[in-house]
Write a protein that holds these residues in place. Structure first.
Motif, mmCIF file in Angstrom:
data_model
loop_
_atom_site.group_PDB
_atom_site.id
_atom_site.type_symbol
_atom_site.label_atom_id
_atom_site.label_comp_id
_atom_site.label_asym_id
_atom_site.label_seq_id
_atom_site.Cartn_x
_atom_site.Cartn_y
_atom_site.Cartn_z
ATOM 1 N N THR A 102 0.828 -1.213 0.000
ATOM 2 C CA THR A 102 0.000 0.000 0.000
ATOM 3 C C THR A 102 0.860 1.260 0.000
ATOM 4 O OG1 THR A 102 -0.170 -0.072 2.410
ATOM 5 C CG2 THR A 102 -1.924 -1.142 1.155
ATOM 6 N N GLN A 103 2.102 1.151 0.479
ATOM 7 C CA GLN A 103 3.011 2.301 0.524
ATOM 8 C C GLN A 103 3.302 2.845 -0.875
ATOM 9 O OE1 GLN A 103 3.300 -0.507 2.180
ATOM 10 N NE2 GLN A 103 3.766 -0.083 4.314
ATOM 11 N N LEU A 104 3.116 2.021 -1.912
ATOM 12 C CA LEU A 104 3.350 2.503 -3.274
ATOM 13 C C LEU A 104 2.350 3.589 -3.658
ATOM 14 C CD1 LEU A 104 4.241 -0.748 -5.258
ATOM 15 C CD2 LEU A 104 5.764 0.868 -4.119
ATOM 16 N N GLY A 105 1.278 3.725 -2.909
ATOM 17 C CA GLY A 105 0.316 4.797 -3.141
ATOM 18 C C GLY A 105 0.915 6.176 -2.942
ATOM 19 N N ALA A 106 2.042 6.263 -2.241
ATOM 20 C CA ALA A 106 2.717 7.546 -2.020
ATOM 21 C C ALA A 106 3.507 7.994 -3.241
ATOM 22 C CB ALA A 106 3.656 7.444 -0.810
ATOM 23 N N LEU A 107 3.628 7.140 -4.255
ATOM 24 C CA LEU A 107 4.421 7.452 -5.440
ATOM 25 C C LEU A 107 3.575 8.239 -6.434
ATOM 26 C CD1 LEU A 107 6.252 4.027 -5.880
ATOM 27 C CD2 LEU A 107 6.950 6.034 -4.535
ATOM 28 N N THR A 108 3.295 9.486 -6.106
ATOM 29 C CA THR A 108 2.399 10.294 -6.922
ATOM 30 C C THR A 108 3.009 10.727 -8.241
ATOM 31 O OG1 THR A 108 3.101 12.273 -5.719
ATOM 32 C CG2 THR A 108 1.134 11.119 -4.900
ATOM 33 N N ALA A 109 4.335 10.677 -8.391
ATOM 34 C CA ALA A 109 4.979 11.026 -9.662
ATOM 35 C C ALA A 109 5.055 9.832 -10.618
ATOM 36 C CB ALA A 109 6.391 11.564 -9.398
ATOM 37 N N LEU A 110 4.698 8.633 -10.132
ATOM 38 C CA LEU A 110 4.824 7.420 -10.914
ATOM 39 C C LEU A 110 3.894 7.451 -12.133
ATOM 40 C CD1 LEU A 110 6.377 4.728 -10.834
ATOM 41 C CD2 LEU A 110 4.395 3.736 -9.705
ATOM 42 N N GLN A 111 4.489 7.284 -13.314
ATOM 43 C CA GLN A 111 3.722 7.294 -14.562
ATOM 44 C C GLN A 111 3.700 5.919 -15.226
ATOM 45 O OE1 GLN A 111 5.513 10.294 -16.995
ATOM 46 N NE2 GLN A 111 5.205 11.890 -15.485
ATOM 47 N N LEU A 112 4.702 5.086 -14.949
ATOM 48 C CA LEU A 112 4.815 3.798 -15.605
ATOM 49 C C LEU A 112 5.237 2.739 -14.602
ATOM 50 C CD1 LEU A 112 4.972 2.114 -18.251
ATOM 51 C CD2 LEU A 112 7.366 2.780 -18.363
ATOM 52 N N MET A 113 4.478 1.647 -14.573
ATOM 53 C CA MET A 113 4.833 0.529 -13.692
ATOM 54 C C MET A 113 4.580 -0.755 -14.438
ATOM 55 S SD MET A 113 3.482 -0.257 -9.921
ATOM 56 C CE MET A 113 3.980 -1.700 -9.043
#
Length: 85
Positions: free
Chosen positions: A74-85
């Motif tokens: 759930t901590q990946l929710g903090a990655l607001t700049a993430l555009q590609l995964m």
């Protein structure tokens, strides 16, 4: 793991198709300037470390082609700049 040579100023990591095994080290979470992380097509197992959620500058990451298991932290929710995964 031997991440001692990497610093918080490291901005990119491309470790694809290197036959890496084991699990992803939690120390990756200390690389807070990281904007891209490509660690695909290896033999990594286990789950994604929750510490990846501290990499808020991350715009892209790929772990495809590994043997990762479990749910996305759930901590990946903090990655607001993430555009590609």
């Amino acid at each position: 793991t031997q991440l001692g040579a990497l610093t918080a100023q490291t901005t990119g990591m491309s470790l694809y198709q290197n036959s890496l095994g084991g699990s992803l080290p939690t120390q990756l979470g200390t690389l807070t300037a990281m904007t891209r992380m490509n660690i695909y097509e290896n033999s990594l197992g286990g789950s994604l470390p929750t510490q990846l959620g501290t990499l808020t500058a991350l715009t892209g990451m790929s772990f495809a082609g590994n043997s990762l298991s479990g749910s996305l932290p759930t901590q990946l929710g903090a990655l607001t700049a993430l555009q590609l995964m």
